[in-house]
Design a protein around this motif. Sequence first.
Motif, PDB file in Angstrom:
ATOM      1  N   ASP A 164       0.732  -1.303   0.000  1.00  0.00           N
ATOM      2  CA  ASP A 164      -0.086   0.037   0.045  1.00  0.00           C
ATOM      3  C   ASP A 164       0.873   1.358  -0.140  1.00  0.00           C
ATOM      4  O   ASP A 164       0.278   2.259  -0.509  1.00  0.00           O
ATOM      5  N   PHE A 165       2.068   1.235   0.582  1.00  0.00           N
ATOM      6  CA  PHE A 165       2.852   2.553   0.557  1.00  0.00           C
ATOM      7  C   PHE A 165       3.435   2.827  -0.819  1.00  0.00           C
ATOM      8  O   PHE A 165       3.847   3.865  -1.016  1.00  0.00           O
ATOM      9  N   ILE A 166       3.405   2.068  -1.842  1.00  0.00           N
ATOM     10  CA  ILE A 166       4.015   2.384  -3.090  1.00  0.00           C
ATOM     11  C   ILE A 166       3.249   3.427  -3.893  1.00  0.00           C
ATOM     12  O   ILE A 166       2.158   3.245  -3.748  1.00  0.00           O
ATOM     13  N   GLU A 167       4.035   4.363  -4.328  1.00  0.00           N
ATOM     14  CA  GLU A 167       3.580   5.600  -5.124  1.00  0.00           C
ATOM     15  C   GLU A 167       3.870   5.626  -6.706  1.00  0.00           C
ATOM     16  O   GLU A 167       4.823   5.230  -6.985  1.00  0.00           O
ATOM     17  N   VAL A 168       3.283   6.396  -7.271  1.00  0.00           N
ATOM     18  CA  VAL A 168       3.418   6.435  -8.635  1.00  0.00           C
ATOM     19  C   VAL A 168       4.876   7.268  -8.922  1.00  0.00           C
ATOM     20  O   VAL A 168       5.279   8.265  -7.952  1.00  0.00           O
ATOM     21  N   GLY A 169       5.777   6.991  -9.851  1.00  0.00           N
ATOM     22  CA  GLY A 169       7.024   7.235 -10.112  1.00  0.00           C
ATOM     23  C   GLY A 169       8.285   6.390  -9.404  1.00  0.00           C
ATOM     24  O   GLY A 169       9.372   6.728  -9.690  1.00  0.00           O
ATOM     25  N   GLN A 170       7.762   5.683  -8.521  1.00  0.00           N
ATOM     26  CA  GLN A 170       8.847   4.864  -7.663  1.00  0.00           C
ATOM     27  C   GLN A 170       9.285   3.802  -8.685  1.00  0.00           C
ATOM     28  O   GLN A 170       8.485   3.225  -9.362  1.00  0.00           O
ATOM     29  N   LYS A 171      10.426   3.410  -8.620  1.00  0.00           N
ATOM     30  CA  LYS A 171      11.030   2.149  -9.338  1.00  0.00           C
ATOM     31  C   LYS A 171      10.814   1.125  -8.431  1.00  0.00           C
ATOM     32  O   LYS A 171      11.404   1.212  -7.173  1.00  0.00           O
ATOM     33  N   LEU A 172      10.570  -0.196  -9.022  1.00  0.00           N
ATOM     34  CA  LEU A 172      10.530  -1.293  -8.294  1.00  0.00           C
ATOM     35  C   LEU A 172      11.295  -2.445  -8.777  1.00  0.00           C
ATOM     36  O   LEU A 172      11.343  -2.472 -10.188  1.00  0.00           O
ATOM     37  N   GLU A 173      11.889  -3.252  -8.294  1.00  0.00           N
ATOM     38  CA  GLU A 173      12.372  -4.628  -8.915  1.00  0.00           C
ATOM     39  C   GLU A 173      11.254  -5.653  -8.789  1.00  0.00           C
ATOM     40  O   GLU A 173      10.515  -5.882  -7.952  1.00  0.00           O
ATOM     41  N   ILE A 174      11.073  -6.303 -10.158  1.00  0.00           N
ATOM     42  CA  ILE A 174      10.100  -7.128 -10.292  1.00  0.00           C
ATOM     43  C   ILE A 174      10.608  -8.514 -10.582  1.00  0.00           C
ATOM     44  O   ILE A 174      11.664  -8.742 -11.707  1.00  0.00           O
ATOM     45  N   ASN A 175      10.149  -9.620 -10.422  1.00  0.00           N
ATOM     46  CA  ASN A 175      10.584 -10.885 -10.700  1.00  0.00           C
ATOM     47  C   ASN A 175       9.965 -11.427 -11.970  1.00  0.00           C
ATOM     48  O   ASN A 175       8.641 -11.370 -11.993  1.00  0.00           O
ATOM     49  N   THR A 176      10.587 -11.626 -12.983  1.00  0.00           N
ATOM     50  CA  THR A 176      10.096 -11.733 -14.415  1.00  0.00           C
ATOM     51  C   THR A 176       9.403 -13.396 -14.365  1.00  0.00           C
ATOM     52  O   THR A 176       8.708 -13.500 -15.556  1.00  0.00           O
ATOM     53  N   GLU A 177       9.938 -14.158 -13.596  1.00  0.00           N
ATOM     54  CA  GLU A 177       9.188 -15.644 -13.555  1.00  0.00           C
ATOM     55  C   GLU A 177       7.966 -15.414 -12.852  1.00  0.00           C
ATOM     56  O   GLU A 177       7.006 -16.350 -13.404  1.00  0.00           O
ATOM     57  N   THR A 178       7.685 -14.557 -12.033  1.00  0.00           N
ATOM     58  CA  THR A 178       6.281 -14.761 -11.173  1.00  0.00           C
ATOM     59  C   THR A 178       5.549 -13.361 -11.273  1.00  0.00           C
ATOM     60  O   THR A 178       4.424 -13.576 -11.001  1.00  0.00           O
ATOM     61  N   SER A 179       6.248 -12.580 -11.987  1.00  0.00           N
ATOM     62  CA  SER A 179       5.410 -11.299 -12.146  1.00  0.00           C
ATOM     63  C   SER A 179       5.243 -10.447 -10.951  1.00  0.00           C
ATOM     64  O   SER A 179       4.363 -10.117 -10.340  1.00  0.00           O
ATOM     65  N   ALA A 180       6.105 -10.698  -9.952  1.00  0.00           N
ATOM     66  CA  ALA A 180       5.917 -10.337  -8.658  1.00  0.00           C
ATOM     67  C   ALA A 180       6.663  -9.193  -8.030  1.00  0.00           C
ATOM     68  O   ALA A 180       7.979  -9.132  -8.539  1.00  0.00           O
ATOM     69  N   TYR A 181       6.254  -8.443  -7.149  1.00  0.00           N
ATOM     70  CA  TYR A 181       7.206  -7.129  -6.620  1.00  0.00           C
ATOM     71  C   TYR A 181       8.053  -7.897  -5.604  1.00  0.00           C
ATOM     72  O   TYR A 181       7.622  -8.580  -4.871  1.00  0.00           O
ATOM     73  N   LEU A 182       9.204  -7.556  -5.851  1.00  0.00           N
ATOM     74  CA  LEU A 182      10.401  -7.949  -4.745  1.00  0.00           C
ATOM     75  C   LEU A 182      10.734  -6.906  -3.886  1.00  0.00           C
ATOM     76  O   LEU A 182      10.942  -7.070  -2.518  1.00  0.00           O
ATOM     77  N   LYS A 183      10.943  -5.576  -4.254  1.00  0.00           N
ATOM     78  CA  LYS A 183      11.483  -4.586  -3.458  1.00  0.00           C
ATOM     79  C   LYS A 183      11.604  -3.111  -4.443  1.00  0.00           C
ATOM     80  O   LYS A 183      11.548  -3.172  -5.472  1.00  0.00           O
TER      81      LYS A 183
END
Length: 185
Positions: A164-183
Amino acid sequence: MVAANELKAGMTFETDGKLLRVLEASHHKPGKGNTIMRMKLRDVRSGSTFDTSYRPEEKFDQAIIETHNAQYLYKMDDTAYFMDNETYDQYEIPVANVENELKFILENAEVKIQFFGSEVIGVQVPTTVVLEVAETQPSIKGATVTGSGKPAIMETGLVVNVPDFIEVGQKLEINTETSAYLKRA
């Protein structure tokens, strides 16, 4: 030759003139009878996916897949364009064949082009990518990491469930195998 019980997700094999990539594989032991291998497969050339089952001892020709470093240039209409980093050759791949992979890569990103002989069959993306949040609901004051999360649309169009704390414009690391947010990146 590779037996059906040795096939794992990501492996590619040939059968009946088709080039198939294993998306999911699992052993299944029914109450009566012999063990079978349940698989979700993708026809590499047509892009279609289907479920099937094989006897564990069935044998297939394992496909030899070569990769070359390349750069994703752009997508126009129903074709994605890539350039080999060493020879500067350009490759055209139908978007239908690499639709899932394009959700993880931006223009000018480094990828690996997969070849079966001289035929271009797909794109291999890195295990994790950094993407910017293009659209999401406003953050909630006092939100914690343990919340249920909310959907966020990344700059490539990929939809990821994020805290819930993620905002527009932030860069996120995404796992390409599971399409999941990492950090956050």
